[in-house]
Write a protein that holds these residues in place. Structure first.
Motif, PDB file in Angstrom:
ATOM      1  N   GLY A 110       7.373   4.360  18.114  1.00  0.00           N
ATOM      2  CA  GLY A 110       5.918   4.298  18.222  1.00  0.00           C
ATOM      3  C   GLY A 110       5.307   3.435  17.133  1.00  0.00           C
ATOM      4  O   GLY A 110       6.002   2.796  16.338  1.00  0.00           O
ATOM      5  N   PHE A 111       3.998   3.407  17.108  1.00  0.00           N
ATOM      6  CA  PHE A 111       3.275   2.629  16.110  1.00  0.00           C
ATOM      7  C   PHE A 111       3.424   3.286  14.743  1.00  0.00           C
ATOM      8  O   PHE A 111       3.523   4.514  14.622  1.00  0.00           O
ATOM      9  N   ARG A 112       3.404   2.466  13.699  1.00  0.00           N
ATOM     10  CA  ARG A 112       3.646   2.947  12.353  1.00  0.00           C
ATOM     11  C   ARG A 112       2.525   2.507  11.414  1.00  0.00           C
ATOM     12  O   ARG A 112       1.581   1.811  11.822  1.00  0.00           O
ATOM     13  N   VAL A 113       2.673   2.935  10.172  1.00  0.00           N
ATOM     14  CA  VAL A 113       1.748   2.518   9.116  1.00  0.00           C
ATOM     15  C   VAL A 113       2.546   1.745   8.073  1.00  0.00           C
ATOM     16  O   VAL A 113       3.765   1.875   7.983  1.00  0.00           O
ATOM     17  N   ALA A 114       1.842   0.930   7.304  1.00  0.00           N
ATOM     18  CA  ALA A 114       2.502   0.087   6.312  1.00  0.00           C
ATOM     19  C   ALA A 114       1.683   0.071   5.026  1.00  0.00           C
ATOM     20  O   ALA A 114       0.444   0.189   5.051  1.00  0.00           O
ATOM     21  N   TYR A 115       2.393  -0.075   3.907  1.00  0.00           N
ATOM     22  CA  TYR A 115       1.779  -0.226   2.591  1.00  0.00           C
ATOM     23  C   TYR A 115       2.209  -1.588   2.048  1.00  0.00           C
ATOM     24  O   TYR A 115       3.392  -1.798   1.756  1.00  0.00           O
ATOM     25  N   VAL A 116       1.264  -2.495   1.945  1.00  0.00           N
ATOM     26  CA  VAL A 116       1.533  -3.843   1.442  1.00  0.00           C
ATOM     27  C   VAL A 116       1.060  -3.898  -0.006  1.00  0.00           C
ATOM     28  O   VAL A 116      -0.143  -3.765  -0.283  1.00  0.00           O
ATOM     29  N   VAL A 117       1.993  -4.090  -0.929  1.00  0.00           N
ATOM     30  CA  VAL A 117       1.677  -4.099  -2.361  1.00  0.00           C
ATOM     31  C   VAL A 117       1.625  -5.552  -2.826  1.00  0.00           C
ATOM     32  O   VAL A 117       2.617  -6.297  -2.697  1.00  0.00           O
ATOM     33  N   PHE A 118       0.469  -5.963  -3.350  1.00  0.00           N
ATOM     34  CA  PHE A 118       0.290  -7.306  -3.895  1.00  0.00           C
ATOM     35  C   PHE A 118       0.563  -7.300  -5.401  1.00  0.00           C
ATOM     36  O   PHE A 118       0.508  -6.248  -6.058  1.00  0.00           O
ATOM     37  N   LYS A 119       0.820  -8.476  -5.913  1.00  0.00           N
ATOM     38  CA  LYS A 119       1.053  -8.595  -7.353  1.00  0.00           C
ATOM     39  C   LYS A 119      -0.256  -8.501  -8.135  1.00  0.00           C
ATOM     40  O   LYS A 119      -0.281  -8.010  -9.269  1.00  0.00           O
ATOM     41  N   LYS A 120      -1.352  -8.970  -7.492  1.00  0.00           N
ATOM     42  CA  LYS A 120      -2.653  -8.927  -8.146  1.00  0.00           C
ATOM     43  C   LYS A 120      -3.662  -8.230  -7.235  1.00  0.00           C
ATOM     44  O   LYS A 120      -3.536  -8.286  -6.012  1.00  0.00           O
ATOM     45  N   PRO A 121      -4.677  -7.563  -7.799  1.00  0.00           N
ATOM     46  CA  PRO A 121      -5.683  -6.870  -6.967  1.00  0.00           C
ATOM     47  C   PRO A 121      -6.473  -7.799  -6.053  1.00  0.00           C
ATOM     48  O   PRO A 121      -7.003  -7.356  -5.034  1.00  0.00           O
ATOM     49  N   ALA A 122      -6.561  -9.071  -6.370  1.00  0.00           N
ATOM     50  CA  ALA A 122      -7.342  -9.981  -5.530  1.00  0.00           C
ATOM     51  C   ALA A 122      -6.727 -10.138  -4.147  1.00  0.00           C
ATOM     52  O   ALA A 122      -7.419 -10.513  -3.192  1.00  0.00           O
ATOM     53  N   GLY A 123      -5.444  -9.867  -4.002  1.00  0.00           N
ATOM     54  CA  GLY A 123      -4.800 -10.005  -2.705  1.00  0.00           C
ATOM     55  C   GLY A 123      -5.339  -9.031  -1.681  1.00  0.00           C
ATOM     56  O   GLY A 123      -5.392  -9.339  -0.485  1.00  0.00           O
TER      57      GLY A 123
END
Length: 282
Positions: free
Chosen positions: A115-128
């Protein structure tokens, strides 16, 4: 056909415009020939007090409605235009706690994605994170390209079938590596237990273990039968026999009747033996 396309475009615009509060809808396509875009719901990941630090605040983008055929690599390529992507963690449902250790096995405990999932995308900087939310103004974004295609449909089924075929050499190597790690762990535990044996703790208590005892001999079938018979006799002795007074009277009456019957049988047997004697001195 033109009216149908117009209706579909209007429906997509309505869905994008009606994103839940706090979320931003990103229209994406998994192929250049795809007519209707798919909507990803994104927002900045916020941590509650006392929650784990698996996903750092102000640098993590929370993504909902991720299709099962979308891979972490494709999401990383999609959001790489917003800044350097440090990691992408995908799961079946939101997990606010500490990040769990991922299973390294290729053959065991592999849960299929359904099924559909969730994701956590971690950037190196907060501006991302802010740049990723601003992508909603650019229109449908293309995830699958010729250089990095996302397999869907029949191609995904063929790839899943090919991945389901077990390579015996890889399986043997994984099992051997696991057993080596297990043996090493057992040796470390035994060495630690041997080191702590007989050593009192802070309160002066000494831990008593079963080390040094001779292991019991394996039981044979005859020994098991004897043990079962002893347990049966033990249970029979524990049973409450003749609990009531009338049971005592009935038991005594039956016992006296049996003695009288046996006495009469003995008298008849003795009389028969006397009649069969040949020598009669009197």
């Amino acid at each position: 056909v033109a009216s149908r396309r117009a209706k579909m475009a209007a429906a997509v615009e309505r869905v994008v415009g009606e994103a839940p509060a706090g979320y931003t809808a990103l229209a994406v396509k998994f192929g250049a020939r795809q007519r209707s875009p798919h909507c990803l719901l994104v927002k900045e990941h916020q941590l509650r007090e006392g929650a784990g630090t698996a996903h750092p605040p102000h640098r993590t983008l929370f993504v909902l409605n991720v299709p099962p055929y979308c891979t972490p690599a494709s999401l990383s390529r999609l959001f790489s235009r917003c800044g350097h992507v440090q990691s992408v963690d995908m799961c079946d449902k939101p997990e606010p706690g500490e990040k769990k250790e991922k299973l390294k096995s290729k053959f065991f405990n592999c849960k299929p994605v359904t099924g559909f999932r969730v994701a956590y995308v971690v950037f190196k900087k907060p501006a991302g994170v802010q740049a990723a939310k601003a992508l909603s103004q650019e229109g449908p974004l293309l995830i699958s390209t010729e250089s990095h295609p996302v397999k869907t449909g029949v191609r995904k089924w063929i790839a899943s079938y090919a991945a389901s075929i077990v390579d015996q050499e890889e399986l043997k190597a994984e099992v051997d590596a696991y057993m080596q790690d297990y043996d090493k762990k057992i040796e470390e535990e035994e060495a630690k237990a041997a080191k702590e044996e007989g050593v009192p703790d802070e309160e002066g208590w000494v831990k008593v273990t079963r080390r040094g005892r001779k292991p019991g001999l394996p039981r044979t079938e005859a020994a098991n039968l004897r043990l079962l018979e002893k347990e049966k006799q033990k249970r029979a002795r524990k049973e409450l026999l003749n609990f009531y007074a009338w049971q005592h009277r009935e038991t005594k009456r039956e016992h006296i009747a049996q003695l009288r019957k046996k006495f009469e049988e003995d008298k008849q047997r003795i009389a028969l033996m006397r009649a069969q004697r040949k020598f009669r001195p009197y």
